[in-house]
Design a protein around this motif. Structure first.
Motif, PDB file in Angstrom:
ATOM      1  N   UNK A  48      -1.966  14.697  -3.967  1.00  0.00           N
ATOM      2  CA  UNK A  48      -2.636  13.394  -3.944  1.00  0.00           C
ATOM      3  C   UNK A  48      -3.758  13.416  -4.970  1.00  0.00           C
ATOM      4  N   UNK A  49      -4.136  12.224  -5.431  1.00  0.00           N
ATOM      5  CA  UNK A  49      -5.243  12.083  -6.378  1.00  0.00           C
ATOM      6  C   UNK A  49      -6.358  11.286  -5.724  1.00  0.00           C
ATOM      7  N   UNK A  50      -7.580  11.798  -5.878  1.00  0.00           N
ATOM      8  CA  UNK A  50      -8.779  11.072  -5.451  1.00  0.00           C
ATOM      9  C   UNK A  50      -9.563  10.735  -6.715  1.00  0.00           C
ATOM     10  N   UNK A  51      -9.726   9.447  -6.995  1.00  0.00           N
ATOM     11  CA  UNK A  51     -10.397   9.007  -8.224  1.00  0.00           C
ATOM     12  C   UNK A  51     -11.725   8.357  -7.885  1.00  0.00           C
ATOM     13  N   UNK A  52     -12.787   8.878  -8.485  1.00  0.00           N
ATOM     14  CA  UNK A  52     -14.095   8.257  -8.348  1.00  0.00           C
ATOM     15  C   UNK A  52     -14.278   7.282  -9.499  1.00  0.00           C
ATOM     16  N   UNK A  53     -14.458   6.029  -9.157  1.00  0.00           N
ATOM     17  CA  UNK A  53     -14.706   4.947 -10.126  1.00  0.00           C
ATOM     18  C   UNK A  53     -13.388   4.277 -10.524  1.00  0.00           C
ATOM     19  N   UNK A  69       4.796   7.944  -8.476  1.00  0.00           N
ATOM     20  CA  UNK A  69       4.685   6.674  -7.740  1.00  0.00           C
ATOM     21  C   UNK A  69       4.793   6.833  -6.227  1.00  0.00           C
ATOM     22  N   UNK A  70       5.338   7.963  -5.791  1.00  0.00           N
ATOM     23  CA  UNK A  70       5.561   8.158  -4.358  1.00  0.00           C
ATOM     24  C   UNK A  70       4.429   8.913  -3.674  1.00  0.00           C
ATOM     25  N   UNK A  71       3.378   9.293  -4.420  1.00  0.00           N
ATOM     26  CA  UNK A  71       2.320  10.134  -3.844  1.00  0.00           C
ATOM     27  C   UNK A  71       1.055   9.330  -3.560  1.00  0.00           C
ATOM     28  N   UNK A  72       0.239   9.816  -2.596  1.00  0.00           N
ATOM     29  CA  UNK A  72      -0.963   9.067  -2.188  1.00  0.00           C
ATOM     30  C   UNK A  72      -2.046   9.051  -3.264  1.00  0.00           C
ATOM     31  N   UNK A  73      -2.691   7.902  -3.380  1.00  0.00           N
ATOM     32  CA  UNK A  73      -3.778   7.701  -4.339  1.00  0.00           C
ATOM     33  C   UNK A  73      -4.962   7.075  -3.612  1.00  0.00           C
ATOM     34  N   UNK A  74      -6.125   7.716  -3.743  1.00  0.00           N
ATOM     35  CA  UNK A  74      -7.366   7.215  -3.141  1.00  0.00           C
ATOM     36  C   UNK A  74      -8.336   6.895  -4.269  1.00  0.00           C
ATOM     37  N   UNK A  75      -8.948   5.727  -4.219  1.00  0.00           N
ATOM     38  CA  UNK A  75      -9.925   5.318  -5.225  1.00  0.00           C
ATOM     39  C   UNK A  75     -11.250   5.019  -4.529  1.00  0.00           C
ATOM     40  N   UNK A  76     -12.309   5.698  -4.977  1.00  0.00           N
ATOM     41  CA  UNK A  76     -13.653   5.447  -4.462  1.00  0.00           C
ATOM     42  C   UNK A  76     -14.345   4.428  -5.355  1.00  0.00           C
ATOM     43  N   UNK A 321      -1.851   8.432   3.050  1.00  0.00           N
ATOM     44  CA  UNK A 321      -0.546   9.018   3.342  1.00  0.00           C
ATOM     45  C   UNK A 321       0.318   8.045   4.148  1.00  0.00           C
ATOM     46  N   UNK A 322      -0.303   7.389   5.107  1.00  0.00           N
ATOM     47  CA  UNK A 322       0.438   6.440   5.945  1.00  0.00           C
ATOM     48  C   UNK A 322       0.948   5.267   5.130  1.00  0.00           C
TER      49      UNK A 322
END
Length: 328
Positions: A48-53, A69-76, A321-322
């Protein structure tokens, strides 16, 4: 999970985004994950990728979403994302928000300030800080009969960093307030303005960029902290002040009110140095008012515990993930 965390701030930077990334790395590793903090991303594999900004990290976000494209991405979301870039650079900023599986907002009013369609994937996370035991004792010799007001953060437009200095010029002659500002000038213009202010304003002292130990000593020596920003995503220095029991005088903007609450007594209109001067003089001369602010920040301290921040990170990861599973 094996996580990549992207931040625009390079290693060694004292920028807020770098401090957040390093703290999140520690918290996520405490939860059992493996985390690599990077400033660039070129499609390398990860869970998974966590991106700040949202805006500054858009290239990395785009590469991740195209490669995985199928993996979780979180953006802060930062303050400039919410209060500037989504309006001035909507295509890139809203793209990042749109393709994220989860968004992290750093104060509880973020949902009101982003498009309503993103509310279902927004997690509110309060940035944590160490407790009062991590702060040094005040140095009586440095107070020298003065009433210290500290301003902590890099000198730049968004922070309106000299507003407390301008307010100090308006104080009555009998005031003992001294404003001490700690932070790196964003550019030569800000350096020149801070240097000039020190020459012209005997109540103002610019200390430059301080390390953590000296910043905490400044906070310990101060009776109040001023955060005068015109935009904030949820400043960690507010968390630190609350955990340290240091009263805050804050500009009345969503990024501050979303941390301190609407009933907090220490607000002033953003950009209004006369109102800030009145508030500074009141907090100096009215001990009952100062005690009220101390009680209020003390009551907020548990909001900013590291274990709560870690739980919010885990919540964002689980939500991503959900939603990713549902999307696929």
């Amino acid at each position: 999970m094996q996580l990549k965390m992207i931040t625009p701030a390079p290693p060694g930077s004292k920028a807020g985004n770098r401090a957040t990334a390093e703290r999140w790395k520690t918290l996520l590793e405490n939860a059992g994950h493996r985390v690599e903090v990077v400033t660039q991303y070129h499609g390398e594999p990860c869970d998974a990728l966590v991106a700040l900004h949202a805006w500054r990290s858009v290239d990395a976000i785009r590469r991740f979403r195209e490669a995985w494209p199928e993996k979780p991405l979180i953006v802060a979301l930062t303050g400039t994302d919410i209060y500037h870039h989504q309006h001035t650079f909507p295509e890139d900023t809203l793209y990042s928000m749109d393709v994220a599986d989860a968004l992290i907002g750093l104060h509880d009013l973020v949902a009101k300030d982003i498009p309503a369609r993103f509310a279902s994937k927004l997690v509110t996370l309060y940035q944590s800080a160490d407790g009062p035991e991590s702060f040094p004792v005040a140095r009586a010799e440095e107070k020298n009969g003065t009433f210290g007001a500290c301003v902590i953060g890099h000198l730049r437009d968004e922070k309106d960093s000299l507003r407390a200095a301008y307010a100090a010029r308006l104080l009555p002659e009998d005031s003992q307030i001294q404003v001490c500002c700690a932070g790196k000038a964003h550019n030569e213009e800000w350096q020149s303005k801070a240097d000039a202010e020190m020459v012209e304003n005997p109540r103002f002292h610019w200390l430059g960029e301080l390390d953590k130990a000296h910043t905490r000593q400044l906070m310990a020596n101060s009776q109040v902290m001023v955060i005068s920003s015109v935009m904030e995503g949820g400043a960690n220095v507010v968390s630190e002040a609350c955990r340290a029991g240091l009263p805050v005088l804050a500009s009345d903007i969503p990024g501050n009110a979303g941390l301190l609450g609407r009933d907090y007594a220490g607000y002033f209109p953003a950009g209004d140095e006369q109102a800030l001067a009145d508030l500074l003089y009141r907090v100096e001369t009215d001990h009952g008012f100062l005690d009220t602010l101390k009680k209020q920040v003390g009551g907020l301290a548990e909001r900013f515990l590291p274990e709560k921040e870690q739980a919010s990170l885990e919540q964002a990861l689980q939500l991503a993930m959900q939603r990713c599973s549902q999307r696929n």
